[in-house]
Design an enzyme around this catalytic site. Structure first.
Site, PDB file in Angstrom:
ATOM      1  N   ARG A  53      75.272  49.035  29.178  1.00  0.00           N
ATOM      2  CA  ARG A  53      74.523  49.542  30.315  1.00  0.00           C
ATOM      3  C   ARG A  53      73.391  50.390  29.753  1.00  0.00           C
ATOM      4  O   ARG A  53      73.289  50.586  28.560  1.00  0.00           O
ATOM      5  CB  ARG A  53      75.433  50.346  31.266  1.00  0.00           C
ATOM      6  CG  ARG A  53      76.449  51.147  30.508  1.00  0.00           C
ATOM      7  CD  ARG A  53      76.658  52.554  30.885  1.00  0.00           C
ATOM      8  NE  ARG A  53      75.491  53.308  31.174  1.00  0.00           N
ATOM      9  CZ  ARG A  53      74.803  54.020  30.272  1.00  0.00           C
ATOM     10  NH1 ARG A  53      75.144  54.034  28.988  1.00  0.00           N
ATOM     11  NH2 ARG A  53      73.745  54.721  30.630  1.00  0.00           N
ATOM     12  N   ALA A  55      69.081  50.948  30.737  1.00  0.00           N
ATOM     13  CA  ALA A  55      68.018  49.964  30.950  1.00  0.00           C
ATOM     14  C   ALA A  55      67.557  49.249  29.669  1.00  0.00           C
ATOM     15  O   ALA A  55      67.559  48.012  29.619  1.00  0.00           O
ATOM     16  CB  ALA A  55      66.847  50.639  31.662  1.00  0.00           C
ATOM     17  N   ARG A  90      71.799  42.307  36.712  1.00  0.00           N
ATOM     18  CA  ARG A  90      71.636  43.618  37.373  1.00  0.00           C
ATOM     19  C   ARG A  90      70.205  43.683  37.920  1.00  0.00           C
ATOM     20  O   ARG A  90      69.272  43.241  37.243  1.00  0.00           O
ATOM     21  CB  ARG A  90      71.911  44.792  36.409  1.00  0.00           C
ATOM     22  CG  ARG A  90      73.390  44.873  36.004  1.00  0.00           C
ATOM     23  CD  ARG A  90      73.719  46.185  35.303  1.00  0.00           C
ATOM     24  NE  ARG A  90      73.765  47.297  36.246  1.00  0.00           N
ATOM     25  CZ  ARG A  90      73.881  48.575  35.862  1.00  0.00           C
ATOM     26  NH1 ARG A  90      73.927  48.885  34.576  1.00  0.00           N
ATOM     27  NH2 ARG A  90      73.925  49.548  36.752  1.00  0.00           N
ATOM     28  N   GLN A 202      78.859  58.510  33.989  1.00  0.00           N
ATOM     29  CA  GLN A 202      78.168  58.279  32.702  1.00  0.00           C
ATOM     30  C   GLN A 202      77.848  59.598  32.000  1.00  0.00           C
ATOM     31  O   GLN A 202      77.702  59.631  30.780  1.00  0.00           O
ATOM     32  CB  GLN A 202      76.859  57.505  32.922  1.00  0.00           C
ATOM     33  CG  GLN A 202      77.034  56.052  33.314  1.00  0.00           C
ATOM     34  CD  GLN A 202      76.949  55.880  34.811  1.00  0.00           C
ATOM     35  OE1 GLN A 202      77.359  56.740  35.575  1.00  0.00           O
ATOM     36  NE2 GLN A 202      76.416  54.752  35.243  1.00  0.00           N
ATOM     37  N   ASP A 243      65.040  53.652  35.060  1.00  0.00           N
ATOM     38  CA  ASP A 243      65.263  52.204  35.011  1.00  0.00           C
ATOM     39  C   ASP A 243      64.033  51.411  35.425  1.00  0.00           C
ATOM     40  O   ASP A 243      63.953  50.213  35.190  1.00  0.00           O
ATOM     41  CB  ASP A 243      66.452  51.816  35.887  1.00  0.00           C
ATOM     42  CG  ASP A 243      67.731  52.344  35.281  1.00  0.00           C
ATOM     43  OD1 ASP A 243      67.968  53.565  35.373  1.00  0.00           O
ATOM     44  OD2 ASP A 243      68.463  51.540  34.673  1.00  0.00           O
ATOM     45  N   ASN A 253      65.948  55.848  39.096  1.00  0.00           N
ATOM     46  CA  ASN A 253      66.948  56.223  38.091  1.00  0.00           C
ATOM     47  C   ASN A 253      68.303  56.361  38.796  1.00  0.00           C
ATOM     48  O   ASN A 253      68.409  56.206  40.026  1.00  0.00           O
ATOM     49  CB  ASN A 253      66.553  57.519  37.376  1.00  0.00           C
ATOM     50  CG  ASN A 253      67.395  57.769  36.132  1.00  0.00           C
ATOM     51  OD1 ASN A 253      67.614  56.844  35.345  1.00  0.00           O
ATOM     52  ND2 ASN A 253      67.887  58.968  35.951  1.00  0.00           N
ATOM     53  N   LYS A 254      69.303  56.648  38.012  1.00  0.00           N
ATOM     54  CA  LYS A 254      70.679  56.734  38.515  1.00  0.00           C
ATOM     55  C   LYS A 254      70.760  57.587  39.781  1.00  0.00           C
ATOM     56  O   LYS A 254      70.099  58.623  39.885  1.00  0.00           O
ATOM     57  CB  LYS A 254      71.560  57.314  37.398  1.00  0.00           C
ATOM     58  CG  LYS A 254      73.034  57.448  37.701  1.00  0.00           C
ATOM     59  CD  LYS A 254      73.680  56.175  38.178  1.00  0.00           C
ATOM     60  CE  LYS A 254      73.468  54.986  37.268  1.00  0.00           C
ATOM     61  NZ  LYS A 254      73.958  53.712  37.879  1.00  0.00           N
TER      62      LYS A 254
HETATM   63  O1  MRU Z   1      73.914  52.157  35.696  1.00  0.00           O
HETATM   64  P1  MRU Z   1      73.491  52.538  34.304  1.00  0.00           P
HETATM   65  O2  MRU Z   1      74.506  53.346  33.585  1.00  0.00           O
HETATM   66  O3  MRU Z   1      72.995  51.348  33.525  1.00  0.00           O
HETATM   67  O4  MRU Z   1      72.242  53.478  34.545  1.00  0.00           O
HETATM   68  C1  MRU Z   1      71.559  54.036  33.452  1.00  0.00           C
HETATM   69  C2  MRU Z   1      70.535  55.003  33.864  1.00  0.00           C
HETATM   70  O5  MRU Z   1      70.292  55.224  35.035  1.00  0.00           O
HETATM   71  C3  MRU Z   1      69.702  55.623  32.781  1.00  0.00           C
HETATM   72  O6  MRU Z   1      69.280  56.887  33.176  1.00  0.00           O
HETATM   73  C4  MRU Z   1      68.508  54.704  32.563  1.00  0.00           C
HETATM   74  O7  MRU Z   1      68.908  53.433  32.155  1.00  0.00           O
HETATM   75  C5  MRU Z   1      67.434  55.182  31.710  1.00  0.00           C
HETATM   76  S1  MRU Z   1      67.792  55.841  30.110  1.00  0.00           S
HETATM   77  C6  MRU Z   1      68.048  54.646  29.028  1.00  0.00           C
END
Ligand code: MRU
Length: 367
Positions: A53, A55, A90, A202, A243, A253-254
């Site tokens: 996981r 991005a 995804r 995470q 992302d 983002n998350k």
């Molecule tokens: O759902 P995930 O764990 O893949 O989400 C990851 C994030 O939201 C990160 O903050 C994002 O990928 C950017 S940092 C590499």
């Protein structure tokens, strides 16, 4: 980066020269399990189930997935259909589609008999590019931490972060965490507030694990604690990853990132977003309307997974029996709430002008 003194990347080609190795992130922080992927279906499963996981990492792993598929069938039809299948695994992180588009552009002109070798070379180049890019992001973010440290000599710089943006979310170094690692390695006293990042944790599972392995002082907090800490002067800067960033500088983002940006804005805390070029989507402007937001299983919200005192990893239900759950996995922070962007080419305002100042070659890309 290191796990107990041993250098790892988050994806690599096995010593057999063709299969692909990943760390199973669904098993962290309890167990370091290395998986071997041998075909594109295993790669698709690894991305969907979030064994890999983050991005940039899912882009690099998908690129290797295409290489694995071409070993069996290197025809034009297979190239197109496997790329389309992997691109659907995804929806929110643009890096996935960026990596597959780069693979297709490189492999379409190559004759089928030469495609496998070319595909491994192209996937390897994506991975190497990501490592160097993330290292540079850290370098360009470092002055932000140095400036804060200079204003509070002898005291730690308190950084709040959300989700996991570390070396396991990329191929190495990370995005926002690359800045933190490089500040720590430069001898700046840093302390990181780690949002637990419900529902998949995470932050408490992955970021805390990474920071601990690197010796970076940190404290896990409930997602809801950030605003309170900012009101009391306990956060000097918020550093997150992303992302997808639109042409206007909107940031996906998350889930929960937007609430941190609101609280940071209200408390005059700088809110910076770290990203590689592969996270830019110059084809869209309005993040709120144009970025697809992944909806994940309600069980991730209704349940929690953790380790019991006897070492067993178990999933338990925390929600009331019979209640429904909803699980939007990302949100969009409007550019107006973002202090600035940290990229491998330098820092800029979260705006079209800021982005084109660093990436003039994207000016002609339609939006
Ligand atoms: O759902 P995930 O764990 O893949 O989400 C990851 C994030 O939201 C990160 O903050 C994002 O990928 C950017 S940092 C590499």
């Amino acid at each position: 980066m290191n796990i107990d003194g041993v250098a790892y990347r988050s994806v690599w080609v096995d010593e057999d020269g063709w299969s692909v190795r990943i760390l199973d992130q669904t098993r962290l922080p309890w167990t370091v399990d290395i998986l071997r992927l041998t075909d594109e279906q295993q790669v698709a499963h690894a991305i969907k189930s979030m064994q890999v996981r983050g991005a940039p990492l899912i882009g690099a792993v998908a690129a290797y997935g295409l290489a694995l598929a071409l070993r069996r069938d290197a025809s034009d039809a297979a190239l197109e259909s496997v790329a389309a299948m992997l691109g659907e695994t995804r929806p929110t992180a643009i890096n996935l589609r960026w990596a597959l588009a780069r693979m297709l552009a490189e492999l379409r002109p190559v004759p089928a008999e030469a495609r496998v070798k070319a595909a491994y070379a192209a996937a390897g180049a994506i991975a190497e590019d990501d490592v160097e890019t993330c290292r540079s992001i850290g370098q360009h973010g470092l002055p932000l931490i140095q400036e804060i440290a200079a204003r509070k000599p002898g005291k730690a710089v308190n950084i709040l972060t959300h989700c996991n943006t570390g070396w396991i979310a990329t191929v190495d170094y990370g995005t926002a965490l690359s800045v933190i690692y490089q500040a720590h390695d430069a001898g700046i006293p840093v302390h990181v507030w780690v949002d637990e990042t419900r529902p998949r944790n995470q932050g408490s599972a992955l970021t805390a694990w990474e920071l601990g392995k690197h010796g970076v002082p940190h404290t896990v907090i409930a997602d809801n604690a950030g605003g309170h800490l900012m009101q009391h002067g306990e956060v000097d800067i918020v550093l997150v990853g992303t992302d997808r960033v639109t042409r206007n500088g909107d940031v996906a983002n998350k889930i929960g990132t937007y609430l941190k940006a609101l609280a940071a804005h209200d408390n005059n805390v700088p809110f910076w977003v770290a990203l590689p070029h592969s996270t830019l989507d110059m084809s869209v402007r309005d993040g709120l309307r144009e970025i697809p937001i992944e909806e994940r299983a309600a069980e991730e919200v209704l349940n929690v997974t953790g380790q019991t005192a006897d070492g067993a990893v178990v999933t338990v239900r925390t929600a009331a029996p019979g209640s429904a759950g909803a699980n939007p996995a990302f949100d969009v922070t409007p550019a107006r709430l973002v202090t600035g962007l940290i990229t491998e080419r330098g820092r800029c305002e979260a705006s079209e002008a800021g982005l084109l100042g660093l990436y003039p070659e994207f000016a002609a890309k339609a939006a």
